[in-house]
Design an enzyme around this catalytic site. Structure first.
Site, PDB file in Angstrom:
ATOM      1  N   PHE A 162       1.933 -21.312   2.880  1.00 34.86           N
ATOM      2  CA  PHE A 162       2.871 -21.293   1.776  1.00 34.86           C
ATOM      3  C   PHE A 162       2.370 -20.441   0.591  1.00 34.86           C
ATOM      4  CE2 PHE A 162       3.522 -24.828   4.853  1.00 34.86           C
ATOM      5  CZ  PHE A 162       4.957 -24.683   5.034  1.00 34.86           C
ATOM      6  N   CYS A 277       8.856 -11.858   1.845  1.00 35.87           N
ATOM      7  CA  CYS A 277       8.986 -12.929   2.697  1.00 35.87           C
ATOM      8  C   CYS A 277      10.577 -13.491   2.689  1.00 35.87           C
ATOM      9  CB  CYS A 277       8.065 -14.246   2.327  1.00 35.87           C
ATOM     10  SG  CYS A 277       6.473 -13.734   2.641  1.00 35.87           S
ATOM     11  N   LYS A 338       7.536  -9.215  -7.998  1.00 37.79           N
ATOM     12  CA  LYS A 338       7.355 -10.110  -9.236  1.00 37.79           C
ATOM     13  C   LYS A 338       6.082  -9.605  -9.725  1.00 37.79           C
ATOM     14  CE  LYS A 338       4.908 -13.476  -6.247  1.00 37.79           C
ATOM     15  NZ  LYS A 338       4.960 -14.939  -6.025  1.00 37.79           N
TER      16      LYS A 338
HETATM   17  N1  LIG Z   1       2.780 -11.999   1.999  1.00 35.24           N
HETATM   18  C1  LIG Z   1       3.179 -13.158   1.588  1.00 35.24           C
HETATM   19  O1  LIG Z   1       3.077 -13.662   0.478  1.00 35.24           O
HETATM   20  C2  LIG Z   1       3.132 -14.359   2.759  1.00 35.24           C
HETATM   21  C3  LIG Z   1       3.227 -15.638   2.489  1.00 35.24           C
HETATM   22  C4  LIG Z   1       3.449 -16.630   3.480  1.00 35.24           C
HETATM   23  C5  LIG Z   1       3.493 -16.094   4.903  1.00 35.24           C
HETATM   24  N2  LIG Z   1       3.569 -14.697   5.137  1.00 35.24           N
HETATM   25  C6  LIG Z   1       3.542 -14.273   6.440  1.00 35.24           C
HETATM   26  O2  LIG Z   1       2.153 -13.855   6.831  1.00 35.24           O
HETATM   27  C7  LIG Z   1       2.479 -12.739   7.820  1.00 35.24           C
HETATM   28  C8  LIG Z   1       1.466 -11.798   7.253  1.00 35.24           C
HETATM   29  O3  LIG Z   1       2.022 -11.319   5.870  1.00 35.24           O
HETATM   30  P1  LIG Z   1       1.426 -10.227   4.996  1.00 35.24           P
HETATM   31  O4  LIG Z   1       2.098 -10.040   3.889  1.00 35.24           O
HETATM   32  O5  LIG Z   1      -0.294 -10.616   4.860  1.00 35.24           O
HETATM   33  O6  LIG Z   1       1.181  -8.924   5.916  1.00 35.24           O
HETATM   34  P2  LIG Z   1       0.429  -7.503   5.653  1.00 35.24           P
HETATM   35  O7  LIG Z   1       1.581  -6.424   6.214  1.00 35.24           O
HETATM   36  O8  LIG Z   1       0.092  -7.444   4.384  1.00 35.24           O
HETATM   37  O9  LIG Z   1      -0.664  -7.464   6.783  1.00 35.24           O
HETATM   38  C9  LIG Z   1      -0.477  -7.500   8.072  1.00 35.24           C
HETATM   39  C10 LIG Z   1      -1.853  -6.838   8.459  1.00 35.24           C
HETATM   40  O10 LIG Z   1      -1.886  -7.269  10.150  1.00 35.24           O
HETATM   41  C11 LIG Z   1      -2.763  -5.983  10.726  1.00 35.24           C
HETATM   42  N3  LIG Z   1      -2.302  -5.794  11.847  1.00 35.24           N
HETATM   43  C12 LIG Z   1      -1.106  -5.839  12.603  1.00 35.24           C
HETATM   44  N4  LIG Z   1      -1.101  -5.772  13.890  1.00 35.24           N
HETATM   45  C13 LIG Z   1      -2.449  -6.147  14.257  1.00 35.24           C
HETATM   46  C14 LIG Z   1      -3.041  -6.213  15.359  1.00 35.24           C
HETATM   47  N5  LIG Z   1      -2.573  -6.168  16.612  1.00 35.24           N
HETATM   48  N6  LIG Z   1      -4.659  -6.561  15.343  1.00 35.24           N
HETATM   49  C15 LIG Z   1      -5.147  -6.488  14.035  1.00 35.24           C
HETATM   50  N7  LIG Z   1      -4.448  -6.419  13.057  1.00 35.24           N
HETATM   51  C16 LIG Z   1      -3.259  -6.264  12.982  1.00 35.24           C
HETATM   52  C17 LIG Z   1      -2.176  -4.780   9.750  1.00 35.24           C
HETATM   53  O11 LIG Z   1      -2.867  -3.788   9.950  1.00 35.24           O
HETATM   54  C18 LIG Z   1      -2.101  -5.287   8.289  1.00 35.24           C
HETATM   55  O12 LIG Z   1      -3.161  -5.066   7.557  1.00 35.24           O
HETATM   56  C19 LIG Z   1       3.764 -12.485   7.807  1.00 35.24           C
HETATM   57  O13 LIG Z   1       4.364 -13.233   8.851  1.00 35.24           O
HETATM   58  C20 LIG Z   1       4.405 -13.173   6.423  1.00 35.24           C
HETATM   59  O14 LIG Z   1       5.714 -13.469   6.718  1.00 35.24           O
HETATM   60  C21 LIG Z   1       3.283 -13.723   4.107  1.00 35.24           C
END
Ligand SMILES: NC(=O)c1ccc[n+]([C@@H]2O[C@H](COP(=O)([O-])OP(=O)(O)OC[C@H]3O[C@@H](n4cnc5c(N)ncnc54)[C@H](O)[C@@H]3O)[C@@H](O)[C@H]2O)c1
Length: 458
Positions: A162, A277, A338
């Site tokens: 979250f 998100c 933001k």
């Molecule tokens: N960004 C936010 O604020 C936030 C908040 C809560 C939940 N989430 C959720 O968390 C998840 C991740 O979001 P994020 O913003 O951190 O994503 P992101 O795109 O910043 O990072 C994802 C990372 O995963 C890596 N990756 C992808 N496939 C891979 C694999 N097979 N092996 C190893 N590494 C791999 C990518 O290279 C990348 O560095 C999503 O489901 C998102 O909805 C994001």
């Protein structure tokens, strides 16, 4: 504890750094070798306040390592968090292929009991699919070796995240709650005990863990984002009515926010929600509902209000200039979705830039984190747009000789400008403020034509 985080993005890096800071030994795996190489040198590929310091400190202490090697990650861990992307698929569902790819790799290397945690935001039922994918990989391994061995045990847990970008480290360290979804069986109970241990340091001041079944935990994340998005769209709808009636949505916000049942958070009128998100999660939960034979009518309306909000804003700007922006120079402050982040995914500014240019304008843009069109619209063909937008390093440089100033992100640096200098710098003292930073009456006194969202133009 020994913790592995797969995915070194916003969620993965923050989780890895915070768990390491609490004394755990953390391996962070990413498939992007360049990213891993930079992280090993403490070069943090994203902007998130406080994150760089935590990574530098814990790298030096040997509590965090970065690798592309999934085998090393799986073998290291008592608990493995999957924090990879779940981008929108073409049909507005969530694309969980990255999550399942990780699950397959876990199955290839699993050798002892492991808690596999879905931290990525995933649709209800994903934990079951992760379980099947791991089992399939384990079975394939068994059939290749030919030996009839017992498969290693594992549990799949849902632990949605979250945190908010811009305050992610603080949110992770001091969560309002930690939701854990576990199955009601011996592996699930073992997993719950390990998860309680991992999160115990976050519970010192009060119990923050909310333990439930896996599907409810998966749905909790979508329900939370859908409700927050609803507050934003509700307020934007109300802002448009306030505009039509000659009321001031900021006064209304204070009038209703003071009711504790409503609260002040997430009720600012503006350009609508963006980011990586809300847009995709709101779309995905509507998709899940339709697939289950239900319709989320409120949440569908939330999406359509959000889409029209930034359109109305640009229409207002065009109207002011008689419908065309041909030959106009527009200053634009703020591009990220933001403040205090470098994330531009689904940022309203991207739509605004495209539309203003389509209407004939040239743009001079300032953002503390975004300094090129490639950074603003990664992966898109931007050659033509690039000719019509210039990035400057100082907000006042953007406004010099411009026909109007447009504010799209409420970075702190824009909140208290030198208004006299601003008025002198602009060709005409015209401001379109998509974030309602200033008081319309004050702006009128200062000699500006000022148009916020849901507030009478001054
Ligand atoms: N960004 C936010 O604020 C936030 C908040 C809560 C939940 N989430 C959720 O968390 C998840 C991740 O979001 P994020 O913003 O951190 O994503 P992101 O795109 O910043 O990072 C994802 C990372 O995963 C890596 N990756 C992808 N496939 C891979 C694999 N097979 N092996 C190893 N590494 C791999 C990518 O290279 C990348 O560095 C999503 O489901 C998102 O909805 C994001």
């Amino acid at each position: 504890m020994k913790i592995t985080i797969v995915g070194a993005g916003y969620v993965g890096l923050v989780s890895a750094a915070c768990f390491a800071e609490l004394g755990n030994h953390v391996v962070c795996v990413d498939r992007d070798a360049g990213r891993v190489e930079r992280l090993r040198k403490a070069e943090v590929p994203i902007f998130e306040p406080g994150l760089g310091e935590l990574i530098t400190k814990n790298l030096a202490a040997g509590r965090i390592t970065f690798t592309t090697d999934m085998k090393a990650g799986v073998r290291h861990a008592d608990i493995l968090f999957i924090a990879v992307g779940t981008p929108p698929a073409g049909d507005s569902s969530a694309d969980i292929s990255q999550v399942l790819a990780v699950a397959g790799e876990i199955g290839e290397h699993l050798s002892r009991f492991l808690v596999i945690v879905d931290k990525s935001t995933v649709p209800v039922g994903t934990a079951d699919r992760v379980r099947e994918t791991v089992l399939n990989a384990l079975r394939q391994r068994g059939s290749k070796s030919g030996a009839a061995r017992r498969l290693p045990d594992f549990a799949v847990v849902s632990n949605p995240e979250f945190l908010k970008e811009g305050a992610a480290v603080e949110d992770f360290m001091r969560p309002d709650r930690v939701v854990i979804g576990v199955s009601d069986d011996p592996s699930g109970r073992k997993a719950e005990a390990l998860m309680r241990q991992a999160y115990a340091p976050f519970n010192r001041n009060r119990e923050r863990l909310i333990v439930m079944d896996v599907k409810s935990a998966e749905l909790t994340k979508y329900a939370a984002n859908a409700l927050l998005a609803t507050k934003i769209s509700f307020m934007n709808d109300m802002a448009n009515l306030a505009d039509a009636l000659g009321a001031d949505i900021e006064k209304v916000r204070q009038g209703i926010g003071s009711d504790r049942r409503i609260g002040y958070d997430f009720i600012y009128a503006g350009l609508g929600y963006g980011g990586s998100c809300f847009p995709k999660d709101v779309a995905a939960i509507c998709h899940t509902a339709r697939e289950s034979g239900e319709r989320l009518r409120v949440v569908e309306a939330v999406r359509s209000v959000n889409a029209s909000q930034k359109q109305r804003f640009v229409e207002r700007i065009a109207e002011h200039f008689g419908g065309s922006l041909e030959g106009r120079e527009i200053a634009l402050w703020g591009l990220t979705f933001k403040p205090a982040t470098d994330d531009v995914r689904e940022a309203p500014s991207r739509y605004i830039v495209r539309r203003l240019i389509a209407l004939g304008a040239s743009i001079r843009a300032h953002d503390p984190q975004v300094q090129s069109i490639e950074q603003l619209m990664p992966g898109e063909s931007v050659a033509r747009l690039g000719q019509r937008i210039r990035f400057v390093s100082d907000p006042m440089q953007a406004v010099r000789g411009a026909d109007a100033l447009v504010i799209a992100t409420e970075w702190k640096v824009y909140r208290s400008p030198d208004f006299a200098a601003l008025r002198k710098s602009l060709k005409k003292p015209v401001i379109f403020d998509g974030r309602n930073l200033f008081d319309p009456a004050d702006m009128k006194r200062l000699g500006f034509h000022y148009q916020g969202v849901g507030r009478r133009a001054a």
